[in-house]
Design a protein around this motif. Structure first.
Motif, short mmCIF file in Angstrom:
data_model
loop_
_atom_site.label_atom_id
_atom_site.label_comp_id
_atom_site.label_asym_id
_atom_site.label_seq_id
_atom_site.Cartn_x
_atom_site.Cartn_y
_atom_site.Cartn_z
N ASP A 89 -9.17 1.31 1.17
CA ASP A 89 -10.00 2.48 0.93
C ASP A 89 -11.44 2.25 1.39
OD1 ASP A 89 -7.83 3.82 -0.10
OD2 ASP A 89 -8.37 3.47 -2.19
N ARG A 90 -11.97 1.05 1.15
CA ARG A 90 -13.34 0.75 1.60
C ARG A 90 -13.44 0.79 3.11
NH1 ARG A 90 -16.37 -3.78 -1.94
NH2 ARG A 90 -15.90 -2.91 -3.98
N SER A 145 1.60 4.58 -4.80
CA SER A 145 1.63 5.84 -5.52
C SER A 145 3.02 6.24 -6.00
CB SER A 145 1.12 6.98 -4.63
OG SER A 145 -0.15 6.67 -4.12
N THR A 150 -5.43 -2.16 -1.96
CA THR A 150 -5.68 -0.73 -1.85
C THR A 150 -7.18 -0.46 -1.82
OG1 THR A 150 -3.61 -0.21 -2.98
CG2 THR A 150 -5.30 1.50 -2.99
N GLU A 151 -7.92 -1.16 -2.66
CA GLU A 151 -9.37 -1.01 -2.68
C GLU A 151 -9.98 -1.41 -1.33
OE1 GLU A 151 -13.12 -2.96 -4.98
OE2 GLU A 151 -11.37 -2.46 -6.19
N THR A 166 -11.50 2.45 5.26
CA THR A 166 -11.35 3.81 5.80
C THR A 166 -12.56 4.68 5.48
OG1 THR A 166 -10.05 4.48 3.87
CG2 THR A 166 -8.84 3.76 5.82
N ARG A 167 -13.26 4.41 4.38
CA ARG A 167 -14.49 5.16 4.08
C ARG A 167 -15.62 4.82 5.05
NH1 ARG A 167 -13.36 3.96 -1.49
NH2 ARG A 167 -14.91 2.30 -1.36
N ILE A 197 0.84 -1.20 0.00
CA ILE A 197 0.00 0.00 0.00
C ILE A 197 0.87 1.26 0.00
CG2 ILE A 197 -1.62 1.35 1.41
CD1 ILE A 197 -2.99 -1.31 2.14
#
Length: 121
Positions: free
Chosen positions: A111-112, A46, A107-108, A114-115, A42
């Motif tokens: 992100d899910r 980027s 990563t997805e 943390t959302r 992770i």
């Protein structure tokens, strides 16, 4: 069944037997899902990072554990390593195409999660 039979790469279209303890794919899954493997993938999603930048981005990881995790991920072909011959040597890490492919669902997932968490106070 002979022990080596499970380890060989399957012919075209066949799959590894990931539930067998000798499966090479199982080793890669173990490295990716290790305590620190997920965070390394992770962190590199980027940007390419130097060793010390990775260590700073992953709070709580020791230099020893970061080095071991990176060594395994490089050996698995998920992460590349470039050494610049300076004093001291500068070592940069980044994701290979395989690493980006494997890291995308991680990563997805991150992100899910943390959302969906409530906002921090």
């Amino acid at each position: 069944m002979a022990g080596g039979v499970q380890r060989r790469q399957a012919e075209a279209g066949a799959r590894y037997d990931v539930f067998h303890t000798d499966c090479a794919a199982r080793d890669v899954v173990d490295h990716v899902t290790s305590r620190w493997g997920v965070w390394v993938l992770i962190s590199l999603r980027s940007n390419d990072l130097r060793f010390y930048e990775l260590r700073e981005s992953i709070q709580g990881i020791s230099e020893k554990m970061l080095a071991q995790t990176l060594r395994a991920l490089v050996q698995d072909g998920l992460v590349w390593r470039e050494v610049e011959p300076t004093t001291p040597p500068q070592v940069t890490y980044g994701l290979t195409e395989f690493g980006r492919d494997v890291g995308e669902p991680l990563t997805e997932l991150f992100d899910r999660i943390t959302r969906r968490l409530p906002p921090r106070p």
